[in-house]
Scaffold this motif. Structure first.
Motif, PDB file in Angstrom:
ATOM      1  N   ALA A  65     -51.423  28.562 106.901  1.00 13.70           N
ATOM      2  CA  ALA A  65     -52.657  29.336 106.939  1.00 13.70           C
ATOM      3  C   ALA A  65     -52.439  30.801 106.586  1.00 13.70           C
ATOM      4  CB  ALA A  65     -53.296  29.236 108.315  1.00 13.70           C
ATOM      5  N   LYS A 106     -52.512  32.565 104.134  1.00 16.20           N
ATOM      6  CA  LYS A 106     -53.064  32.854 102.817  1.00 16.20           C
ATOM      7  C   LYS A 106     -54.321  33.686 103.043  1.00 16.20           C
ATOM      8  CE  LYS A 106     -51.556  28.468 100.930  1.00 16.20           C
ATOM      9  NZ  LYS A 106     -51.980  27.180 100.387  1.00 16.20           N
ATOM     10  N   SER A 135     -57.207  33.694 101.751  1.00 20.33           N
ATOM     11  CA  SER A 135     -58.465  32.948 101.792  1.00 20.33           C
ATOM     12  C   SER A 135     -58.662  32.247 103.138  1.00 20.33           C
ATOM     13  CB  SER A 135     -58.507  31.922 100.668  1.00 20.33           C
ATOM     14  OG  SER A 135     -57.451  30.992 100.808  1.00 20.33           O
ATOM     15  N   LYS A 136     -57.590  31.705 103.706  1.00 27.56           N
ATOM     16  CA  LYS A 136     -57.715  31.022 104.997  1.00 27.56           C
ATOM     17  C   LYS A 136     -57.883  32.008 106.141  1.00 27.56           C
ATOM     18  CE  LYS A 136     -55.431  26.849 103.587  1.00 27.56           C
ATOM     19  NZ  LYS A 136     -54.419  25.843 103.871  1.00 27.56           N
ATOM     20  N   ARG A 180     -61.451  33.123 105.983  1.00 25.18           N
ATOM     21  CA  ARG A 180     -62.345  32.077 106.469  1.00 25.18           C
ATOM     22  C   ARG A 180     -62.380  32.056 108.000  1.00 25.18           C
ATOM     23  NH1 ARG A 180     -60.770  26.162 105.014  1.00 25.18           N
ATOM     24  NH2 ARG A 180     -59.230  26.665 106.576  1.00 25.18           N
ATOM     25  N   HIS A 181     -61.228  32.257 108.648  1.00 25.13           N
ATOM     26  CA  HIS A 181     -61.198  32.317 110.112  1.00 25.13           C
ATOM     27  C   HIS A 181     -62.028  33.495 110.605  1.00 25.13           C
ATOM     28  CE1 HIS A 181     -59.588  32.073 114.211  1.00 25.13           C
ATOM     29  NE2 HIS A 181     -59.558  33.383 114.157  1.00 25.13           N
TER      30      HIS A 181
END
Length: 119
Positions: free
Chosen positions: A40, A42, A44-45, A48-49
Motif C-alpha cells: 500500500a 503507493k 494512489s493507495k 485513497r485511504h
C-alpha cells in the motif's frame, strides 16, 4: 531480489509516516494510526485511504499532518514503533481477570458488564 518501496517525505501530504517493523518500512496513518501493508506504499493507495476514511481532512496542508506525525513519534518508545506500556501492574491485573473469566467458562462480555464499571 524484490524491489522494496521506501517511504518518501511526500507521503506526509496524504497523512502517512513510516513505521519500521522487523526492518520493514510500512506506512502508518497519522490520523487513525492504522498500519497498512508494504504494497500500500503507493501514492494512489495512500490518497485513497485519506479520501475514503478521512474525507474532512483531505484538503489540509502538510503542516497539519506534520503536527499529528510529531504526536505519534512522541508516543513511540523507540523507532521500531513499540508503544510504551503504562504499567505492568495494570497489564498483570488484566491478564488475571481474563484468566478467571475463561476458567469459570463465562463469556468475555461479562468483563465489560461486571468489571469495567467497578474500575
Amino acid at each position: 531480489m524484490e524491489k522494496k518501496r521506501q517511504n518518501s517525505e511526500d507521503y506526509i501530504k496524504y497523512g502517512f509516516t513510516d513505521l519500521t517493523i522487523n526492518g520493514i518500512n510500512k506506512p502508518q496513518c497519522v490520523l487513525c494510526n492504522v498500519v497498512l501493508s508494504v504494497e500500500a506504499m503507493k501514492p494512489s493507495k495512500l490518497k485513497r485511504h485519506l479520501v475514503t476514511h478521512h474525507a474532512e481532512h483531505s484538503a489540509k496542508d502538510m503542516s497539519f499532518f506534520r503536527r499529528y506525525e510529531a504526536g505519534i513519534k512522541r508516543r513511540r518508545l523507540n523507532s521500531s514503533g513499540t508503544i510504551q506500556l503504562q504499567s505492568n501492574a495494570v497489564l498483570q491485573a488484566s491478564y488475571e481477570t481474563a484468566f478467571e473469566i475463561a476458567r469459570n467458562k463465562k463469556p468475555h462480555t461479562i468483563g465489560e458488564t461486571l468489571i469495567n464499571p467497578r474500575c
